[in-house]
Write an enzyme that holds these catalytic residues in place. Structure first.
Site, PDB file in Angstrom:
ATOM      1  N   GLY A 180       1.515 -37.517  19.196  1.00  0.00           N
ATOM      2  CA  GLY A 180       0.757 -38.943  19.146  1.00  0.00           C
ATOM      3  C   GLY A 180      -0.618 -39.161  19.598  1.00  0.00           C
ATOM      4  O   GLY A 180      -1.380 -38.686  19.527  1.00  0.00           O
ATOM      5  N   SER A 181      -1.078 -40.517  18.955  1.00  0.00           N
ATOM      6  CA  SER A 181      -2.300 -40.708  18.855  1.00  0.00           C
ATOM      7  C   SER A 181      -3.172 -40.850  20.251  1.00  0.00           C
ATOM      8  O   SER A 181      -4.160 -40.202  20.515  1.00  0.00           O
ATOM      9  CB  SER A 181      -2.386 -42.261  18.515  1.00  0.00           C
ATOM     10  OG  SER A 181      -1.622 -42.965  18.851  1.00  0.00           O
ATOM     11  N   THR A 182      -2.446 -41.546  21.808  1.00  0.00           N
ATOM     12  CA  THR A 182      -2.537 -41.245  22.753  1.00  0.00           C
ATOM     13  C   THR A 182      -2.908 -40.082  23.122  1.00  0.00           C
ATOM     14  O   THR A 182      -4.246 -39.990  24.345  1.00  0.00           O
ATOM     15  CB  THR A 182      -1.644 -42.246  23.589  1.00  0.00           C
ATOM     16  OG1 THR A 182      -2.023 -43.133  22.966  1.00  0.00           O
ATOM     17  CG2 THR A 182      -2.610 -42.221  24.887  1.00  0.00           C
ATOM     18  N   GLY A 185       2.590 -39.990  25.845  1.00  0.00           N
ATOM     19  CA  GLY A 185       2.283 -41.203  25.864  1.00  0.00           C
ATOM     20  C   GLY A 185       3.596 -42.249  25.424  1.00  0.00           C
ATOM     21  O   GLY A 185       4.818 -41.171  25.555  1.00  0.00           O
ATOM     22  N   LYS A 232      10.684 -42.475  22.979  1.00  0.00           N
ATOM     23  CA  LYS A 232       9.856 -41.914  22.278  1.00  0.00           C
ATOM     24  C   LYS A 232       9.654 -41.911  21.127  1.00  0.00           C
ATOM     25  O   LYS A 232      11.088 -41.521  20.947  1.00  0.00           O
ATOM     26  CB  LYS A 232       9.304 -41.028  23.570  1.00  0.00           C
ATOM     27  CG  LYS A 232       8.375 -41.008  24.637  1.00  0.00           C
ATOM     28  CD  LYS A 232       8.314 -40.322  25.319  1.00  0.00           C
ATOM     29  CE  LYS A 232       7.664 -38.616  24.724  1.00  0.00           C
ATOM     30  NZ  LYS A 232       6.498 -38.814  24.565  1.00  0.00           N
ATOM     31  N   GLY A 233       8.715 -41.004  20.253  1.00  0.00           N
ATOM     32  CA  GLY A 233       9.482 -39.997  19.089  1.00  0.00           C
ATOM     33  C   GLY A 233       9.465 -41.213  17.989  1.00  0.00           C
ATOM     34  O   GLY A 233       9.360 -40.503  16.370  1.00  0.00           O
ATOM     35  N   GLY A 234       8.183 -41.849  17.923  1.00  0.00           N
ATOM     36  CA  GLY A 234       7.478 -42.540  16.277  1.00  0.00           C
ATOM     37  C   GLY A 234       7.287 -41.148  15.969  1.00  0.00           C
ATOM     38  O   GLY A 234       7.042 -41.111  14.175  1.00  0.00           O
ATOM     39  N   GLY A 235       6.656 -40.154  16.320  1.00  0.00           N
ATOM     40  CA  GLY A 235       6.034 -38.977  15.791  1.00  0.00           C
ATOM     41  C   GLY A 235       6.944 -37.477  15.295  1.00  0.00           C
ATOM     42  O   GLY A 235       6.297 -37.071  14.706  1.00  0.00           O
ATOM     43  N   GLU A 260       9.579 -32.673  23.144  1.00  0.00           N
ATOM     44  CA  GLU A 260       9.397 -34.143  23.889  1.00  0.00           C
ATOM     45  C   GLU A 260       9.989 -34.077  25.184  1.00  0.00           C
ATOM     46  O   GLU A 260       9.325 -33.989  26.755  1.00  0.00           O
ATOM     47  CB  GLU A 260       8.815 -35.256  23.249  1.00  0.00           C
ATOM     48  CG  GLU A 260       7.127 -35.049  22.767  1.00  0.00           C
ATOM     49  CD  GLU A 260       6.916 -36.288  21.991  1.00  0.00           C
ATOM     50  OE1 GLU A 260       5.931 -36.873  21.273  1.00  0.00           O
ATOM     51  OE2 GLU A 260       8.066 -37.412  21.936  1.00  0.00           O
TER      52      GLU A 260
END
Length: 223
Positions: free
Chosen positions: A33-35, A86, A98-101, A107
């Site tokens: 992810g982005s972070t 993140g 979690k898991g938006g990506g 993970e």
């Protein structure tokens, strides 16, 4: 600071935390992810001191290798010393969504193996009750309709993530409108549905440390 600057600050803090604990046996778990991408950039500053990393997605592995950071298969790692990732949401108990990506299964596997799980996020991710962010559920494709019906029985509104396939070859249902007041129970209930690989609640194995970037500076919560 804007949101991206807050993410950079927590990524650097996590990298400093990891660097101070490095030795020849350290294996670093790296999220997606982005972070997490910003954390990877920080790792590159001391890549020659890193023994090994394990990646939570093919994308993360590609980013690490591009920066000449050594990546090994999790099965080859004797242990994961620290896992940094993140979150889409976090509560004060360090339970997460979690898991938006879409990398939630890998993970969750690395989090289960890791001796320490450090979550990094900007302050907006800290909530009183989890569930405003849609909860991702990874599902075997042939079970999609069955799983969706069972999720409706639990009070959720599942939406098929169109055009997305996980690194494991599965699909994602994003569950909307579910107020998750008992994350541990909800995580277990979802995982017991036949056809579910896993879901994006990290409550049975929450983070050990949460580093938040706020407008008042960094704030660290621990279990």
């Amino acid at each position: 600071m804007d949101q991206n600057e807050l993410k950079k600050a927590v990524a650097q803090a996590a990298a400093n935390y990891v660097k101070d604990r490095l030795d020849q046996h350290t294996v670093i778990g790296v999220g997606t992810g982005s972070t997490a991408n910003l954390f990877i950039e920080c790792l590159a500053e001391f890549r020659h001191d890193i023994n090994a990393t394990v990646a939570s997605s093919e994308e993360t592995a590609k980013r690490l290798k591009a920066l000449q950071i050594p990546v090994i298969d999790l099965n080859s790692a004797p242990e994961v010393t620290v896992y940094v990732d993140g979150a889409d949401e976090a509560n004060s108990y360090l339970q997460l969504i979690k898991g938006g990506g879409g990398a939630l299964t890998r993970e969750k596997i690395i989090a289960a193996v890791a001796k320490e799980f450090v979550c990094i996020a900007d302050g907006s991710k800290l909530v009183d009750v989890l569930g405003q962010f849609p909860l991702p559920v990874e599902v075997i494709p042939m079970a999609r309709s069955h799983v969706a019906r069972e999720i409706v029985k639990l009070g959720g509104d599942p939406v098929y993530r169109e055009g997305f396939i996980t690194d494991n070859g599965n699909i994602i249902l994003d569950v909307h409108n579910m107020s998750i007041v008992d994350p541990r129970t909800t995580e277990s209930q979802l995982n017991q549905i036949t056809g579910v690989v896993t879901n994006g609640l990290f409550a049975l194995r929450p983070a050990d440390k949460l580093i938040l970037g706020t407008k008042d500076g960094l704030k660290t919560l621990t279990r």
